[in-house]
Design an enzyme around this catalytic site. Structure first.
Site, PDB file in Angstrom:
ATOM      1  N   CYS A 115       0.847  -1.195   0.000  1.00  0.00           N
ATOM      2  CA  CYS A 115       0.000   0.000   0.000  1.00  0.00           C
ATOM      3  C   CYS A 115       0.880   1.241   0.000  1.00  0.00           C
ATOM      4  O   CYS A 115       1.774   1.357   0.845  1.00  0.00           O
ATOM      5  CB  CYS A 115      -0.908   0.005   1.240  1.00  0.00           C
ATOM      6  N   CYS A 150      -3.765   0.625   8.895  1.00  0.00           N
ATOM      7  CA  CYS A 150      -3.079  -0.678   8.970  1.00  0.00           C
ATOM      8  C   CYS A 150      -1.759  -0.534   9.722  1.00  0.00           C
ATOM      9  O   CYS A 150      -1.107   0.498   9.641  1.00  0.00           O
ATOM     10  CB  CYS A 150      -2.763  -1.191   7.567  1.00  0.00           C
ATOM     11  N   GLN A 154     -21.018  -6.607  12.244  1.00  0.00           N
ATOM     12  CA  GLN A 154     -19.592  -6.918  12.109  1.00  0.00           C
ATOM     13  C   GLN A 154     -19.094  -6.564  10.707  1.00  0.00           C
ATOM     14  O   GLN A 154     -19.784  -6.810   9.726  1.00  0.00           O
ATOM     15  CB  GLN A 154     -19.358  -8.410  12.373  1.00  0.00           C
ATOM     16  N   TYR A 189     -26.064  -6.534  24.511  1.00  0.00           N
ATOM     17  CA  TYR A 189     -25.434  -5.757  23.423  1.00  0.00           C
ATOM     18  C   TYR A 189     -25.733  -6.471  22.097  1.00  0.00           C
ATOM     19  O   TYR A 189     -24.821  -6.810  21.342  1.00  0.00           O
ATOM     20  CB  TYR A 189     -23.907  -5.642  23.566  1.00  0.00           C
ATOM     21  N   GLU A 240     -30.474  -4.208  23.675  1.00  0.00           N
ATOM     22  CA  GLU A 240     -29.686  -3.265  22.866  1.00  0.00           C
ATOM     23  C   GLU A 240     -30.201  -1.860  23.108  1.00  0.00           C
ATOM     24  O   GLU A 240     -31.399  -1.638  23.232  1.00  0.00           O
ATOM     25  CB  GLU A 240     -29.836  -3.658  21.386  1.00  0.00           C
ATOM     26  N   ASP A 266     -21.273  -9.295  23.711  1.00  0.00           N
ATOM     27  CA  ASP A 266     -20.303  -8.789  22.741  1.00  0.00           C
ATOM     28  C   ASP A 266     -20.238  -7.279  22.982  1.00  0.00           C
ATOM     29  O   ASP A 266     -20.805  -6.490  22.243  1.00  0.00           O
ATOM     30  CB  ASP A 266     -20.817  -9.114  21.327  1.00  0.00           C
ATOM     31  N   CYS A 319     -13.701  -7.494  21.671  1.00  0.00           N
ATOM     32  CA  CYS A 319     -12.880  -6.833  20.644  1.00  0.00           C
ATOM     33  C   CYS A 319     -11.718  -6.086  21.291  1.00  0.00           C
ATOM     34  O   CYS A 319     -11.029  -5.327  20.631  1.00  0.00           O
ATOM     35  CB  CYS A 319     -13.725  -5.899  19.783  1.00  0.00           C
TER      36      CYS A 319
END
Length: 455
Positions: free
Chosen positions: A78, A87, A287, A316, A337, A385, A412
């Site tokens: 890149c 990245c 996602q 969630y 939620e 999650d 995450c």
């Protein structure tokens, strides 16, 4: 060797052996006992480093020269990867990246959680490019030319990027349509300093299984200028099903405001995940990597170990993706939620898939769990999650009162996962296995799914 506080100064040039990576994707080495952080280096590199900042406990450097490259070093594919904050691993083999990500989950659980949990092999991706089904581009317009891209590392300076390797190819076509509209309609971009200007962000979503695309202009005004010109340009692109505006007049760096209006086409786009159909609206969480998401959810389903007799509670729950993918294995599923449009999506998704044992509540996690308690609903298995900040203490206490047999924690952020696992451990929930999943190849993020059982 002298006092490490005085041994390094700004503009010094020193030789370093790169030892490891930080959770933010910087390489790390040590000099006279002091940590030195360097962007763009790879573990195993021998480099000549130029010191750009020295503080009491660490220094920051940039790579002046690579004296001898690491066996894991590869040329970046890149042109802007050294400047863009998106990245961190373009110059490292994917195999090495996966090793690092697995060790990050292991280290966090050991060091932060002080727990001994078997961590399985990381589930890597077959496709490490063009996997992102969502992109949010900050924009700057100069002399009628739109520059859309990503922020430089730790800054709000935009690095223009027309063909990001993480994004869908159609997103480039959408950006080009926005560019033409900007020129034809004489659009201005939002200025963080003055709070003036119209276009703040361009937000794009694609449903991987169906190819449907949603394009959204995030604006600092009530109405979009010359919207018919934007519609004309965007509707030339195959797959565009929904065009909307999101109004955000806040002086903050939060991307989306609360109000979204459809200006053309459908209110949602439709994707297919593990054989179930899902409608996605602009504000609902979904996602960003379709194929890896299926692997992550399959592991969560395995860890939930449902026999058809259990009440499953998904906290969630977003648009209901995890709850609905487990519904045919449970007696009942309940989703909680806080975003109203996501709850509406979840309810609709249950209907679309003919699922009649699912119920969804619009509430924050703790209140939703209390509502279930009030109704006397016994949670046999709980899935969560949470966002990056993890679960709050009050929620974990509510979960403890709900007394499930098993918990599946989808995370995450390894650090908040480890902190929460330690709290759950004290509450009598033992983490018995963790599996990392690489949802975001080439970036620093890593997901993990953990199975906990009641002691």
């Amino acid at each position: 060797m002298g006092d490490s506080m005085n041994s390094l100064k700004k503009n010094d040039e020193i030789k370093l052996h790169i030892e490891a990576m930080t959770s933010e994707g910087s390489a790390v080495s040590h000099f006279d006992g002091m940590a030195v952080f360097i962007r763009g280096a790879v573990p195993g590199d021998e480099i000549l480093a130029h010191i750009i900042k020295v503080s009491k406990s660490y220094a920051i450097a940039k790579v002046k020269e690579i004296i001898s490259p690491s066996p894991s070093r590869i040329p970046s594919d890149c042109p802007v990867s050294d400047r863009c904050g998106g990245c961190s691993f373009r110059n490292m083999t994917y195999e090495e990246e996966l090793k690092y990500k697995k060790s990050r989950v292991e280290d966090a659980i050991k060091r932060i959680g002080h727990l001994d949990v078997p961590v399985m092999d990381i589930i890597g991706a077959e496709e490490i490019n063009h996997y992102r089904n969502k992109a949010q581009y900050p924009v700057i317009i100069q002399n009628g030319e739109l520059q859309a891209g990503f922020y430089a590392y730790k800054s709000h300076r935009i690095i223009p990027c027309d063909n990001c390797l993480l994004s869908q190819n159609e997103f480039d076509e959408c950006l080009s349509a926005f560019s033409k509209w900007v020129k034809r309609a004489n659009i201005t971009s939002y200025d963080e300093k003055t709070g003036r200007g119209e276009l703040r962000h361009i937000y794009l979503r694609k449903a991987s299984a169906t190819g449907e695309i949603m394009a959204c202009a995030v604006i600092n005004t009530d109405n979009l200028s010359k919207k018919e010109l934007l519609i004309e340009e965007l509707t030339k692109i195959d797959g565009v099903k929904s065009i909307c505006v999101n109004i955000n007049k806040e002086k903050s760096n939060v991307i989306l405001g609360d109000k979204t209006r459809i200006i053309w086409g459908e209110e949602t786009i439709c994707d297919v995940l593990l054989g179930k159909k899902f409608e996605i609206s602009p504000n609902s969480f979904y996602q960003v990597n379709h194929d890896q998401c299926e692997k992550l959810y399959s592991k969560a389903i395995e860890y939930a170990n449902l026999s058809g007799e259990e009440n499953l509670v998904d906290i969630y729950c977003g648009a209901g993706t995890i709850a609905l993918s487990m519904a045919d294995r449970a007696k009942s599923v309940f989703g909680i939620e806080i975003i109203p449009s996501a709850v509406e999506n979840a309810k609709k998704n249950a209907i679309i898939n003919g699922i009649n044992n699912a119920e969804f509540f619009c509430a924050d996690a703790s209140d939703g769990a209390k509502e279930l308690e009030k109704r006397g609903i016994k949670a046999d298995v709980i899935v969560f999650d949470p966002p990056r900040k993890g679960c709050d203490k009050e929620l974990l206490e509510t979960v403890e009162r709900m007394n499930p047999k098993r918990i599946v924690y989808v995370s995450c952020d390894s650090a908040t996962l480890a902190r929460d696992l330690a709290i759950l451990d004290e509450m009598g929930y033992k983490a018995i296995e963790a599996t990392p999943v690489d949802m975001f190849p080439r970036t620093t993020h890593v997901e993990a799914v953990v199975k906990l059982i009641q002691n």
